[in-house]
Motif scaffolding. Structure first.
Motif, mmCIF file in Angstrom:
data_model
loop_
_atom_site.group_PDB
_atom_site.id
_atom_site.type_symbol
_atom_site.label_atom_id
_atom_site.label_comp_id
_atom_site.label_asym_id
_atom_site.label_seq_id
_atom_site.Cartn_x
_atom_site.Cartn_y
_atom_site.Cartn_z
ATOM 1 N N PHE A 1 0.826 -1.205 0.000
ATOM 2 C CA PHE A 1 0.000 0.000 0.000
ATOM 3 C C PHE A 1 0.864 1.261 0.000
ATOM 4 O O PHE A 1 1.038 1.901 -1.023
ATOM 5 C CB PHE A 1 -0.948 -0.012 1.212
ATOM 6 C CG PHE A 1 -1.784 1.236 1.312
ATOM 7 C CD1 PHE A 1 -2.807 1.468 0.410
ATOM 8 C CD2 PHE A 1 -1.538 2.178 2.295
ATOM 9 C CE1 PHE A 1 -3.583 2.624 0.484
ATOM 10 C CE2 PHE A 1 -2.303 3.320 2.383
ATOM 11 C CZ PHE A 1 -3.321 3.549 1.476
ATOM 12 N N GLY A 2 1.414 1.614 1.153
ATOM 13 C CA GLY A 2 2.183 2.853 1.282
ATOM 14 C C GLY A 2 3.448 2.829 0.455
ATOM 15 O O GLY A 2 4.256 1.926 0.575
ATOM 16 N N TRP B 1 -11.760 1.132 -3.286
ATOM 17 C CA TRP B 1 -10.877 0.114 -3.852
ATOM 18 C C TRP B 1 -11.379 -1.300 -3.575
ATOM 19 O O TRP B 1 -10.675 -2.279 -3.812
ATOM 20 C CB TRP B 1 -9.465 0.265 -3.307
ATOM 21 C CG TRP B 1 -8.759 1.509 -3.743
ATOM 22 C CD1 TRP B 1 -9.209 2.472 -4.604
ATOM 23 C CD2 TRP B 1 -7.473 1.925 -3.335
ATOM 24 N NE1 TRP B 1 -8.271 3.459 -4.749
ATOM 25 C CE2 TRP B 1 -7.194 3.157 -3.975
ATOM 26 C CE3 TRP B 1 -6.522 1.395 -2.474
ATOM 27 C CZ2 TRP B 1 -6.010 3.849 -3.799
ATOM 28 C CZ3 TRP B 1 -5.332 2.089 -2.296
ATOM 29 C CH2 TRP B 1 -5.081 3.294 -2.953
ATOM 30 N N PRO C 1 -8.179 -1.060 3.315
ATOM 31 C CA PRO C 1 -8.000 -0.148 2.190
ATOM 32 C C PRO C 1 -9.227 0.742 2.006
ATOM 33 O O PRO C 1 -10.313 0.412 2.498
ATOM 34 C CB PRO C 1 -7.795 -1.072 0.995
ATOM 35 C CG PRO C 1 -8.204 -2.421 1.426
ATOM 36 C CD PRO C 1 -8.232 -2.449 2.910
ATOM 37 N N GLU D 1 -5.919 9.737 -9.436
ATOM 38 C CA GLU D 1 -5.814 8.375 -8.915
ATOM 39 C C GLU D 1 -4.406 7.855 -9.154
ATOM 40 O O GLU D 1 -3.874 7.973 -10.258
ATOM 41 C CB GLU D 1 -6.825 7.475 -9.627
ATOM 42 C CG GLU D 1 -6.798 6.054 -9.162
ATOM 43 C CD GLU D 1 -7.870 5.222 -9.830
ATOM 44 O OE1 GLU D 1 -8.932 5.029 -9.216
ATOM 45 O OE2 GLU D 1 -7.650 4.771 -10.971
ATOM 46 N N PRO D 2 -3.782 7.262 -8.142
ATOM 47 C CA PRO D 2 -2.456 6.685 -8.342
ATOM 48 C C PRO D 2 -2.462 5.670 -9.490
ATOM 49 O O PRO D 2 -3.370 4.837 -9.581
ATOM 50 C CB PRO D 2 -2.146 6.001 -7.009
ATOM 51 C CG PRO D 2 -3.010 6.699 -6.010
ATOM 52 C CD PRO D 2 -4.256 7.070 -6.770
ATOM 53 N N LEU E 1 0.873 1.945 -3.885
ATOM 54 C CA LEU E 1 -0.462 2.385 -4.297
ATOM 55 C C LEU E 1 -0.715 3.858 -3.986
ATOM 56 O O LEU E 1 -1.633 4.450 -4.527
ATOM 57 C CB LEU E 1 -1.551 1.531 -3.638
ATOM 58 C CG LEU E 1 -1.713 0.137 -4.197
ATOM 59 C CD1 LEU E 1 -2.859 -0.581 -3.512
ATOM 60 C CD2 LEU E 1 -1.944 0.164 -5.694
ATOM 61 N N THR E 2 0.098 4.443 -3.131
ATOM 62 C CA THR E 2 -0.057 5.865 -2.811
ATOM 63 C C THR E 2 0.803 6.759 -3.696
ATOM 64 O O THR E 2 0.724 7.979 -3.588
ATOM 65 C CB THR E 2 0.302 6.129 -1.336
ATOM 66 O OG1 THR E 2 1.649 5.705 -1.104
ATOM 67 C CG2 THR E 2 -0.641 5.381 -0.400
ATOM 68 N N ASP E 3 1.599 6.171 -4.586
ATOM 69 C CA ASP E 3 2.521 6.936 -5.450
ATOM 70 C C ASP E 3 1.763 7.456 -6.677
ATOM 71 O O ASP E 3 1.337 6.677 -7.530
ATOM 72 C CB ASP E 3 3.685 6.047 -5.873
ATOM 73 C CG ASP E 3 4.779 6.802 -6.612
ATOM 74 O OD1 ASP E 3 4.554 7.978 -6.988
ATOM 75 O OD2 ASP E 3 5.850 6.215 -6.821
ATOM 76 N N HIS E 4 1.619 8.765 -6.766
ATOM 77 C CA HIS E 4 0.953 9.387 -7.918
ATOM 78 C C HIS E 4 1.910 9.603 -9.086
ATOM 79 O O HIS E 4 1.483 10.007 -10.164
ATOM 80 C CB HIS E 4 0.328 10.726 -7.511
ATOM 81 C CG HIS E 4 -0.967 10.571 -6.790
ATOM 82 N ND1 HIS E 4 -1.051 10.192 -5.467
ATOM 83 C CD2 HIS E 4 -2.237 10.722 -7.208
ATOM 84 C CE1 HIS E 4 -2.310 10.131 -5.111
ATOM 85 N NE2 HIS E 4 -3.061 10.440 -6.148
ATOM 86 N N SER F 1 0.152 -5.614 3.282
ATOM 87 C CA SER F 1 0.632 -4.432 3.991
ATOM 88 C C SER F 1 1.065 -4.784 5.406
ATOM 89 O O SER F 1 0.486 -5.663 6.036
ATOM 90 C CB SER F 1 -0.478 -3.379 4.040
ATOM 91 O OG SER F 1 -0.098 -2.272 4.818
#
Length: 136
Positions: free
Chosen positions: A9-10, A56, A52, A23-24, A13-16, A44
């Protein structure tokens, strides 16, 4: 043959990425992977109370957190458990994480590891490994 995509996740999935997107990009990759029949999992080291975002809900067949299992990445047990919950062998799964130590843990139990350092590089690696177009 690779039939599963497991993501952190961190940091993943949080990386734009470098683009101004709402949305990433890896969220769209998960949707496209599922459209091509791949099984997907979120793995995670979050505590057991974390889930989440509800938007999602359709992205994952399985969500595994270290708080829920009592062990976390890079412990091989968590990767093996995730593959088992997906109904796949570890060697049928690609695991993506932004921490190299976690990628090494996945590779040690037989998964194909992708060290996420940029959205562009990860997209390229996943397209090559999974042999499906992921960027539309």
């Amino acid at each position: 043959m690779l039939r599963g995509l497991v993501v952190d996740f961190g940091g993943v999935l949080t990386d734009h990425g470098d683009e101004a997107v709402s949305e990433p990009p890896l969220v769209g990759v998960l949707r496209e992977a599922r459209r091509h029949g791949l099984r997907t999992a979120l793995l995670s080291n979050a505590d057991g109370l974390w889930t989440p975002p509800t938007e999602w809900d359709d992205l994952f067949d399985v969500v595994v957190t270290s708080g829920e299992t009592g062990f976390g990445k890079p412990d091989e047990r968590i990767y093996l458990l995730t593959a088992e919950k997906l109904g796949l062998e570890p060697g049928e799964c690609v695991f993506v994480d932004d921490l190299a130590i976690n990628v090494r843990g996945a590779a040690a139990c037989g998964m194909v590891g992708v060290h996420h350092t940029s959205v562009r590089d990860t997209l390229g690696e996943l397209e090559a490994l999974l042999e499906i177009p992921l960027t539309g």
